[in-house]
Design a protein around this motif. Sequence first.
Motif, mmCIF file in Angstrom:
data_model
loop_
_atom_site.group_PDB
_atom_site.id
_atom_site.type_symbol
_atom_site.label_atom_id
_atom_site.label_comp_id
_atom_site.label_asym_id
_atom_site.label_seq_id
_atom_site.Cartn_x
_atom_site.Cartn_y
_atom_site.Cartn_z
ATOM 1 N N GLU A 365 0.562 -0.939 0.050
ATOM 2 C CA GLU A 365 -0.167 0.426 -0.020
ATOM 3 C C GLU A 365 0.651 1.236 -0.488
ATOM 4 N N GLY A 366 0.692 2.613 -1.050
ATOM 5 C CA GLY A 366 1.524 3.745 -0.487
ATOM 6 C C GLY A 366 2.796 3.999 -1.382
ATOM 7 N N ALA A 367 3.019 2.716 -2.827
ATOM 8 C CA ALA A 367 4.100 2.058 -3.249
ATOM 9 C C ALA A 367 4.288 2.710 -4.240
ATOM 10 N N PRO A 368 4.963 3.355 -5.075
ATOM 11 C CA PRO A 368 4.941 4.218 -6.520
ATOM 12 C C PRO A 368 4.100 3.025 -7.065
ATOM 13 N N ALA A 369 4.330 3.225 -8.279
ATOM 14 C CA ALA A 369 3.333 2.492 -9.217
ATOM 15 C C ALA A 369 4.673 2.126 -10.062
ATOM 16 N N LEU A 370 4.604 0.613 -10.377
ATOM 17 C CA LEU A 370 6.318 0.368 -10.868
ATOM 18 C C LEU A 370 5.553 0.291 -12.556
ATOM 19 N N VAL A 371 6.819 0.275 -13.419
ATOM 20 C CA VAL A 371 6.751 -0.022 -14.952
ATOM 21 C C VAL A 371 8.328 -0.486 -15.052
ATOM 22 N N LEU A 372 8.080 -1.894 -15.608
ATOM 23 C CA LEU A 372 9.453 -2.804 -15.498
ATOM 24 C C LEU A 372 9.003 -2.327 -17.687
ATOM 25 N N THR A 373 10.299 -2.145 -18.228
ATOM 26 C CA THR A 373 10.196 -2.036 -20.110
ATOM 27 C C THR A 373 11.596 -3.137 -19.944
ATOM 28 N N PRO A 374 11.031 -4.595 -20.345
ATOM 29 C CA PRO A 374 11.532 -5.384 -20.233
ATOM 30 C C PRO A 374 12.313 -5.888 -22.270
ATOM 31 N N HIS A 375 13.041 -6.353 -22.907
ATOM 32 C CA HIS A 375 13.429 -6.838 -23.834
ATOM 33 C C HIS A 375 13.268 -8.199 -23.833
ATOM 34 N N ASP A 376 13.102 -9.023 -24.507
ATOM 35 C CA ASP A 376 13.042 -10.287 -24.849
ATOM 36 C C ASP A 376 13.626 -10.282 -23.445
ATOM 37 N N GLY A 377 14.864 -10.628 -23.526
ATOM 38 C CA GLY A 377 16.087 -11.535 -22.747
ATOM 39 C C GLY A 377 15.631 -11.241 -21.388
ATOM 40 N N GLU A 378 15.055 -9.649 -21.120
ATOM 41 C CA GLU A 378 15.173 -10.006 -19.425
ATOM 42 C C GLU A 378 13.865 -10.027 -19.041
ATOM 43 N N PHE A 379 13.043 -10.151 -20.238
ATOM 44 C CA PHE A 379 11.419 -10.484 -19.385
ATOM 45 C C PHE A 379 11.904 -11.850 -18.786
ATOM 46 N N ALA A 380 12.311 -12.821 -19.954
ATOM 47 C CA ALA A 380 12.726 -14.413 -19.522
ATOM 48 C C ALA A 380 13.765 -14.699 -18.125
ATOM 49 N N ARG A 381 14.481 -13.827 -17.770
ATOM 50 C CA ARG A 381 14.906 -13.513 -16.472
ATOM 51 C C ARG A 381 14.300 -13.531 -15.500
ATOM 52 N N LEU A 382 13.237 -12.267 -15.818
ATOM 53 C CA LEU A 382 11.923 -12.043 -13.970
ATOM 54 C C LEU A 382 11.177 -13.230 -14.617
ATOM 55 N N PHE A 383 10.373 -13.575 -16.367
ATOM 56 C CA PHE A 383 9.102 -14.711 -15.219
ATOM 57 C C PHE A 383 9.287 -15.728 -16.525
ATOM 58 N N GLU A 396 -0.729 -12.601 -24.277
ATOM 59 C CA GLU A 396 -0.860 -13.195 -23.465
ATOM 60 C C GLU A 396 0.016 -12.747 -21.755
ATOM 61 N N ARG A 397 1.491 -13.575 -22.081
ATOM 62 C CA ARG A 397 2.686 -13.546 -21.455
ATOM 63 C C ARG A 397 2.749 -11.633 -20.789
ATOM 64 N N SER A 398 1.989 -11.327 -21.315
ATOM 65 C CA SER A 398 2.788 -8.823 -20.519
ATOM 66 C C SER A 398 1.592 -9.249 -19.665
ATOM 67 N N ARG A 399 0.175 -9.887 -19.943
ATOM 68 C CA ARG A 399 -0.487 -9.924 -18.634
ATOM 69 C C ARG A 399 -0.144 -10.272 -17.833
ATOM 70 N N GLU A 400 -0.148 -11.667 -18.050
ATOM 71 C CA GLU A 400 0.275 -12.525 -17.199
ATOM 72 C C GLU A 400 1.430 -11.395 -16.146
#
Length: 502
Positions: A365-383, A396-400
């Motif tokens: 609660e109260g945290a700043p909005a988080l915006v992630l900006t991954p390219h494909d490789g970075e997306f795979a590291r986090l998800f 679908e991947r982005s939504r999840e």
Amino acid sequence: MKTELLSPTEMAEADRRAIVGGPFDGMGLMRNAGTAVAREVMRHYPAAEQVHVLCGPGNNGGDGYVVAGLLAESGMAVSLWASEEPRPGSDAAVAAAECPLQPAPLAALDADAGAVIVDALYGAGLSRPVEGDSARAIELVTARGLPVVAIDLPSGVSGASGKITGPAFRAALTVTFARRKPGHLLLPGRDHCGEVVLADIGIPDAVIAELNVRTFANAPKLWLPHFPVPGVDTHKYRRGHVGIFSGGPASTGAARLSALGAARSGAGAVTVLSPANALAVNAMHLTSIMLRKADEVSELGAYLADRRPSALVLGPGFGVGDKAREFTLAVLASRSGAGGMVLDADGITSFRDEPAALFEAADAEGAPALVLTPHDGEFARLFPDLASEEDLSKLERSREAAARAHGVVIAKGADTVIAAPDGRAAINSNGAPWLATAGSGDVLAGLVAGLLAQGMPAFEAACAAVWMHAEVGSRFGPGLIAEDLPQAIPPVLAELVAAARR
């Protein structure tokens, strides 16, 4: 064009509701669709020596029967080919019975140079590879290089995902109805659609509104009502203050590119937060952008309390490791009133072994909005699980991912998808290959933060930044390097501000 994108399931429901509400029944909508396609064929190919209309057994084929009849009535030379008969009693069967031409078996298809193909085989709803006579027809047409007009979507392309799992037409022109589908914008499907014409066939906008559509084409119409327009009485801090974290002395350029992006977006003040050993390097290159030492979390805390920045960016050239994680979590836990935290590049990679810590902090609660900006490789590291799931589309991947991260995800690429944790998603399509250059993403991160700092909601800020970034790259053209992007932003920004004022 309209911004809503309908999945094949949503399109079927729109058809059903439109038929229930009238004034057109199913056959009326089919006649309208066929008329729209025939009109485009005659407009684009008035001198065609022969038009071959290929019909499948469903409603897409029914549209094709209408097209064939109308083109024949206009005096064009038309041949009709069918893969199989429509289901008895269906609208497609009625259309076939009304058509003055008798179809030949699709298995016997032959077409010479100078012919035009109308693809009415499957359309947007296909969820399996094209096989048999239809596959052979696609291969023959492709081998002979004949122009294809696709009805709704080229056969072989998924309307939901843009995926191609077998033979697929590569259309010169695609005529779709009511709204575009995700497959028109997602790659590789987008490359198979050619020019896309959106035809009104009598499905009211009110019917689309009832569907509560959550997928959109990224365009100014989607976010312009939220776009920041400064008033005559504004001052620099009312326009937002952005903090950009810099890496060490050999890695400062990325943060400065991000800072320039934030400043050019309209943010009133930008500060580069630098380690002590990089202060001199950064100072040599900064003029209007401020500079402040931030080696320790305590120094970051003092900055947040003292200057109360509206948005921050961490990642470009920062370095991967404990410090990136500590600074990110400190910002998310600060409750400083910052509108958002943009995590890019090294910032994303730093959480590859501890993603839950990031996601929990973003959900607090109260945290700043988080915006992630991954390219494909970075997306795979986090998800990693989402990235490896072949059955999921990029949408679908982005939504999840956004739902899991409790933040907005900008899944970068030629078909960038922007997804919000509430289920909204937008697909961007105005990009250009010139943006594939080192540092381009750093500028984008700054643009997002600059718009967040000026009060745009996170999803709208992300969508606007992606569109602006792509538009600048498209207009600049060949020879673009990242340093060009901030300087090329003002003309695009001026047009958007003018439009937002109207």
